[in-house]
Write an enzyme that holds these catalytic residues in place. Structure first.
Site, short mmCIF file in Angstrom:
data_model
loop_
_atom_site.label_atom_id
_atom_site.label_comp_id
_atom_site.label_asym_id
_atom_site.label_seq_id
_atom_site.Cartn_x
_atom_site.Cartn_y
_atom_site.Cartn_z
N CYS B 214 0.83 -1.19 0.00
CA CYS B 214 0.00 0.00 0.00
C CYS B 214 0.87 1.25 0.00
O CYS B 214 1.76 1.39 0.84
CB CYS B 214 -0.89 -0.02 1.24
SG CYS B 214 -1.86 1.49 1.40
N CYS B 217 0.24 2.97 3.61
CA CYS B 217 0.60 2.40 4.92
C CYS B 217 1.55 1.21 4.83
O CYS B 217 1.87 0.60 5.84
CB CYS B 217 -0.66 2.02 5.69
SG CYS B 217 -1.44 0.52 5.07
N CYS B 236 -6.28 -2.38 0.20
CA CYS B 236 -5.38 -2.49 1.34
C CYS B 236 -6.18 -2.97 2.55
O CYS B 236 -7.12 -2.30 2.98
CB CYS B 236 -4.73 -1.15 1.65
SG CYS B 236 -3.76 -1.21 3.18
N CYS B 239 -5.45 0.01 5.77
CA CYS B 239 -5.95 1.38 5.86
C CYS B 239 -7.18 1.62 4.97
O CYS B 239 -7.77 2.69 4.99
CB CYS B 239 -4.85 2.38 5.52
SG CYS B 239 -4.45 2.46 3.76
N ASP B 368 21.77 0.39 -18.09
CA ASP B 368 21.82 -0.87 -17.35
C ASP B 368 20.87 -1.87 -18.00
O ASP B 368 19.67 -1.62 -18.06
CB ASP B 368 21.40 -0.58 -15.90
CG ASP B 368 21.43 -1.82 -15.02
OD1 ASP B 368 21.90 -2.88 -15.50
OD2 ASP B 368 21.01 -1.73 -13.86
#
Lengths: 241, 470
Positions: B214, B217, B236, B239, B368
């Site tokens: 999340c 949170c 989530c 929360c 990269d």
């Protein structure tokens, strides 16, 4: 024979394609006809490191590193015992920093690490980014390792043995010419790329150390490494000429 | 100051003509670079001239397609639009787009500026042009050596958004938690678009999934349905952060077919049928973003749908060529999610095919190449019998070959040919009637150039009429 590979926090520490290291280790065992089991250990999952043959710890973003520190705290004794008993470990970038004593933030705050290696990391003001070539000695054979570094932290390894000597690039801190660290069978590095696929000599060395720890004294069968070698050589040629 | 501006404009115009005459480059960022050197605030002279304002499209994937679809819809509705059509999405490219249509006295006459803006360049660009609307497509892992980590990129975009005026409108993807969260973070009026989560569009969970946690949170998100990467119907458990209910939603999606995506687009109780002439769920997302932005700008839905149903992809995004009797598909790949989508596309159909993969590591590609290991090449083995040869080219051809080998592709099927010409010739001279070519940003142009010299470009309308070559 069955080999057990443990990939620690694959959901959290999976930046820059580092899972390729697990893939390289696993494939090179399977190509030699051995069975391999890969355990993916996430937050809170049980694991006894003594039962593991090869442990891989990758790097993550800052948010993810914080979640891990708490979970690792509960495992540190078990891991420490396994390391003292020659567990083969490869730790890259954030995973490397995590094994050290602390990470000092730009504000001067010291975030404690697991303290398994006598090394520490200091936040730098610029990120060290680019291709790297490192000369390493593995099993008394010199070999050139190549990879790509991308780190903000500068690591200092005190009297710990480095993985190798920087030939091109920055390595641990851009100052003392060292790259990575070695302690017992723990190998640490800043090199992504990922490290193991393009450096089969290192991969095979890790495999032979893992077998040795289990009491096997085997000569590894040679594999056809022409692609791996040409990828390695192409980068060495570009960096050194 | 006006003298400085005109000098910059004229020199840039000359540079534009020169680069066209010499045939060097596509001239999409050099004139802008030159103009910015002479007159750094050149965009200020133009920003007030877009009659109805600027719309910016940012995010990781789909910026070019979305902005071209939106510009196409606006033009279809009769507006005059400035658009950085070829994907030159840094400050220099945006300046070039204005210079291109500017008169020699510095006047531009247009209704809208539709600008795709690179996520990292977004904070810089909005200093000079303030958009009335910002559309955000998605946030995936992309070229980390240039952008730093994804979290940093997103927080920079959010920080820049907060500097805009309070009446800025947002058009956000409800299915990407990293995008949807921006509504709460900025407080701007937001319109969401998304795909109705249904089991039949659920994709496999990919290794490079980005936000499993999340954004508010840090608790692990739970998913009722995954679409691809971190997109889906998330929630989530801690929360309560949940996928917002989209204002505009695509349902009854048909995407497992070659060449098209079909869906019913719903808004409230109205619905329209979309038949997009390009394949892949990601293109449906692009069309949804463009549709939603168009509707918010007051366009008639029927006009937008008609324009989307005739959408023609721009060079390199996904193009089809005909060589002798063979079909050659060229697609741009630039990050794991986009690459995975392209591989998913290859799995559609039954023809045997050869693959050419061109990987470069210039700045624009990402220096990269580790990201190749976040691409699930392993899925190609599910239809192993269909893929005959894998020809690797580009500056990092060897790395690509190693990646395929460790994915489990047999070494005998893989070859390395660093010369583009020879690689393309090898790809075209096999037994297969279908050849797919996937190339990174700076590799796609040379491949396209060689290919268009040897074969015939197939326009989309003809593609429909083309008899099946398989």
């Amino acid at each position: 024979m069955k080999i057990t590979v443990c990939h620690l926090y694959p959901d959290l520490l999976n930046l820059y394609g580092d899972r390729g290291n697990v893939l390289a280790f696993v494939q090179r065992c399977r190509w030699r006809g051995w069975q391999v089991e890969v355990m993916e250990v996430n937050l809170g999952d049980p694991v006894n490191f003594a039962d593991v043959d090869f442990l891989f710890i990758g790097g993550g973003s800052d948010r993810e590193q914080n979640l891990i520190a708490a979970d690792m705290g509960k495992r540190v004794e078990n891991l420490n015992r396994a390391i003292e008993n020659k567990l083969v470990v490869l730790a890259i970038c954030g995973g490397y920093q995590l094994l050290g004593k602390y990470y000092r933030t730009p504000e001067g705050k010291e975030i404690p690490g697991l303290g398994l290696l006598d090394i520490y990391t200091v936040a730098g003001d610029t990120r060290l980014i680019g291709n790297v070539a490192v000369e390493a000695e593995l099993d008394s054979k010199k070999t050139m390792l190549v990879g790509f570094e991308n780190h903000g932290g500068k690591t200092f390894i005190n009297d710990t043995m480095p993985l190798g000597k920087v030939v091109s690039g920055n390595g641990n801190n851009g100052v003392d010419g060292t790259e990575g660290a070695r302690y017992k069978n723990v190998f640490c590095s800043y090199l992504h790329g990922p490290l193991l696929p393009k450096n089969p000599a290192l991969t095979d060395y890790l495999i032979s150390l893992a077998l040795e720890r289990r009491g096997y004294d085997l000569e590894l069968t040679e594999l056809d490494d022409s692609f791996e070698e040409s990828a390695n050589k192409a980068m060495v040629k570009r960096l050194i000429g | 100051m006006i003298f400085r501006f005109l000098l910059a404009l004229w020199l840039a115009k000359i540079a534009m003509v020169m680069s066209k005459l010499t045939g060097k480059g596509r001239g999409s960022s050099l004139p802008g670079m030159l103009a910015l050197r002479i007159c750094p605030d050149i965009l200020k002279h133009y920003s007030s001239q877009t009659g109805r304002g600027a719309i910016m499209i940012t995010g990781t994937n789909g910026k070019t397609t979305t902005s071209n679809m939106l510009a196409g819809a606006l033009e279809h509705a009769g507006y005059k639009v400035i658009n950085n059509r070829e994907g030159a999405n840094l400050l220099t490219g945006i300046v070039t787009s204005f210079i291109k249509i500017s008169s020699f006295t510095g006047k531009v006459s247009c209704d809208y500026a539709v600008l795709e803006v690179d996520e990292a360049a977004f904070p810089v660009v909005i200093k000079w042009i303030q958009p009335r609307m910002v559309t955000i497509t998605n946030f995936f892992r992309d070229q980390l050596d240039r952008y730093g980590e994804l979290d940093t990129t997103i927080s920079k975009v959010v920080g820049a958004l907060k500097k805009l005026s309070a009446d800025t409108q947002l058009v956000l993807n409800s299915d990407d938690p990293l995008v949807a969260k921006i509504a709460a973070e900025t407080g701007y009026q937001t319109t969401y678009y998304g795909i109705r989560p249904a089991a039949e569009i659920s994709g496999r969970a990919s290794y490079s999934r980005e936000a499993k946690f999340c954004p508010f949170c840090s608790e692990a998100l739970t998913y009722a349905v995954y679409i691809y990467s971190q997109l889906g119907d998330y929630k989530c458990p801690n929360c309560g952060f949940t996928r917002p209910v989209p204002d505009i939603e695509a349902a009854s999606v048909r995407h497992r077919q070659a060449k098209t995506v079909g869906a019913v687009i719903r808004s409230g109780s109205s619905e329209w049928r979309l038949e997009l002439p390009v394949q892949g769920l990601y293109n449906l997302y692009n069309a949804l973003a463009a549709f939603t932005a168009s509707i918010k700008l007051g366009l008639k839905p029927e006009v937008v749908i008609a324009s989307l149903n005739r959408y023609l992809p721009v060079t390199g995004r996904m193009e089809t060529f005909k060589y002798k009797n063979k079909k050659v598909i060229l697609a741009l790949v630039k990050n794991p999610t986009g690459f995975n989508q392209a591989l998913d596309g290859l799995l559609v159909g039954d023809e045997e095919q050869d693959l050419l993969i061109a990987i470069n590591d210039n700045d624009a590609d990402g220096r990269d190449v580790s990201w190749l290991w976040d691409v699930d090449f392993e899925i190609l083995l599910e239809r192993q019998e269909r893929f005959k040869r894998f020809i690797c080219t580009g500056q990092r051809a060897e790395d690509m070959a190693v990646r395929l080998k460790y994915a489990g592709v047999s070494v005998a099927q893989i070859s390395i040919e660093k010369d583009y010409n020879l690689a393309i010739q090898a790809a075209l001279s096999g037994e297969c009637q279908v050849i797919s070519m996937l190339a990174t940003y700076t590799a796609v142009w040379p491949v396209e150039k060689i290919l268009s010299g040897m074969s015939e470009r197939v326009k989309f309308s003809e593609d429909h009429g083309m008899s099946s070559v398989s």
